[in-house]
Design a protein around this motif. Sequence first.
Motif, PDB file in Angstrom:
ATOM      1  N   GLY A 186       0.708  -1.307  -0.091  1.00 22.12           N
ATOM      2  CA  GLY A 186      -0.063   0.074   0.198  1.00 22.12           C
ATOM      3  C   GLY A 186       0.827   1.089   0.291  1.00 22.12           C
ATOM      4  O   GLY A 186       2.081   1.259   0.177  1.00 22.12           O
ATOM      5  N   LYS A 187       0.231   2.388  -0.054  1.00 20.92           N
ATOM      6  CA  LYS A 187       0.693   3.672  -0.150  1.00 20.92           C
ATOM      7  C   LYS A 187       1.489   3.914   1.406  1.00 20.92           C
ATOM      8  O   LYS A 187       0.949   3.856   2.185  1.00 20.92           O
ATOM      9  CB  LYS A 187      -0.160   4.847  -0.610  1.00 20.92           C
ATOM     10  N   ASP A 188       2.809   4.165   0.661  1.00 22.57           N
ATOM     11  CA  ASP A 188       3.612   4.570   2.294  1.00 22.57           C
ATOM     12  C   ASP A 188       3.504   3.078   3.426  1.00 22.57           C
ATOM     13  O   ASP A 188       3.584   3.618   4.576  1.00 22.57           O
ATOM     14  CB  ASP A 188       3.069   5.711   2.937  1.00 22.57           C
ATOM     15  N   LEU A 213       0.099  -2.659   4.571  1.00 21.46           N
ATOM     16  CA  LEU A 213       0.754  -3.567   5.244  1.00 21.46           C
ATOM     17  C   LEU A 213       0.532  -3.363   6.795  1.00 21.46           C
ATOM     18  O   LEU A 213       0.487  -4.130   7.699  1.00 21.46           O
ATOM     19  CB  LEU A 213       2.297  -3.809   4.905  1.00 21.46           C
ATOM     20  N   SER A 214       0.679  -2.137   7.256  1.00 19.63           N
ATOM     21  CA  SER A 214       0.677  -1.702   8.699  1.00 19.63           C
ATOM     22  C   SER A 214      -0.771  -2.114   9.167  1.00 19.63           C
ATOM     23  O   SER A 214      -0.821  -2.619  10.236  1.00 19.63           O
ATOM     24  CB  SER A 214       0.832  -0.431   8.912  1.00 19.63           C
ATOM     25  N   LYS A 215      -1.976  -1.818   8.451  1.00 21.56           N
ATOM     26  CA  LYS A 215      -3.224  -2.309   8.806  1.00 21.56           C
ATOM     27  C   LYS A 215      -3.380  -3.661   8.991  1.00 21.56           C
ATOM     28  O   LYS A 215      -3.869  -4.222   9.931  1.00 21.56           O
ATOM     29  CB  LYS A 215      -4.201  -1.807   7.941  1.00 21.56           C
ATOM     30  N   THR A 216      -2.676  -4.455   7.820  1.00 23.02           N
ATOM     31  CA  THR A 216      -2.828  -6.047   7.900  1.00 23.02           C
ATOM     32  C   THR A 216      -2.003  -6.549   9.256  1.00 23.02           C
ATOM     33  O   THR A 216      -2.709  -7.241  10.121  1.00 23.02           O
ATOM     34  CB  THR A 216      -1.860  -6.630   6.773  1.00 23.02           C
TER      35      THR A 216
END
Length: 316
Positions: free
Chosen positions: A267-269, A273-276
Motif C-alpha cells: 500500500g501507499k507508504d 501492510l501496517s493495517k494488516t
Amino acid sequence: MADASAGVDAPVARADFSAPEGFRSGFVSFVGRPNTGKSTLTNALVGEKIAITADQPETTRHPIRGIVHREDAQIILVDTPGLHRPRTLLGERLNEMVKETYSDVDLICMCVAADEKIGPGDRWIVEAVRAAAPKTPLVGVVTKLDKASKDEVGAQLLALHDLLGGDVVPVSATKDVQLEVLMDVLVQHLPEGPRYYPDDHITDDDRDTRMAELIREAALSGLHDELPHSVAVQIDEVLPNPTREGVLDVHAVIYVEREGQKAILRGKDGRRLSKTVHDARKQIIDLVGQNVFLDVRLKVAKNWQSDPKQLGRMGF
C-alpha cells in the motif's frame, strides 16, 4: 465410518473420553461452491472463530476441524475448500484434498446460499460427492437465510430437496437462526460412538497454522480480483521476546507471485501492510492469550500456485 486414519486423520478415542450410552459422535463435512458461507457456519456452530472468512471465494485452503460438544453428542465439523473447476496446480490439489475428505466422514452437508439459484456448479459438486462417497448420507443446508425473502428461501429449499432427496435445513450463521435445529439433524445422522476429543478442544489445527491463517485473512481484507488467490502465509518462527517478559515474537512471511502484488499489499507508504499487521496482531493476541510483537515481510515466490516444489514447501 471409513478408515479414520486416511484424509481426515481422526484421533484414536481414549478411555478417559468415555461417553454415556447412546452418545453419538462423528465427522461432518461442509461442501459447496466457494463463498457459500461454510466457514462462517463452522465458526457459528463451534462458538469460536477457527476458520477465516473473506469476501473472496476459495479462501479456505485446508480441511479445518471444529469440535461441537453436546451432552448427547460430539460433532467434528470438517470445513473444506470449496470444490471448483481448477485453474492451477494448487486448485487441482485442493480438489483432491476435498475428495479424500468425502470418503472419511460420516455425513456430508451440501451448502447453497439462499440468494443464489442452484446451477450447474452445484450439480457438479453433488455428482462429485456421490462418486467419491456413494454410501455417505447427504443433508442440504440453505445458508445466508437473512439475505433472501421468504419466497426465495422456500424455492431454494424445494430445489435443494429435489437435488438431494433428503433433509434440508435453512440457517443464518450470522443471525444465529436455526443453528440448533441443524445440529439436531446432524446428530440424528451420526452413529453411536466415543468422544474423540476432550471437552476443552475446539479445533485440532496447530497454533502456527491458525496464526498464519489470521494474517492471510487480514491481508485479504478489501482485496478483489485475482490477487487473493496469489497470497500465501507462512510462520517463520515464534520465540519469547528476549527483552520484554510476556511478549511473544511472531515472524511471518506473506508470499505473492509477482512484484506488483507486493506493492498492492504494501500500500501507499506501507499503510496497507501496517493495517494488516495491526488487525492480525489483535486476533493473534486473542488466540495465544499474551502480548505479541508481529513482524510480517513480503516476498515473491514466482507462480507458486503452479510450481510443484514451491507448493510442497508451502504444505500443499
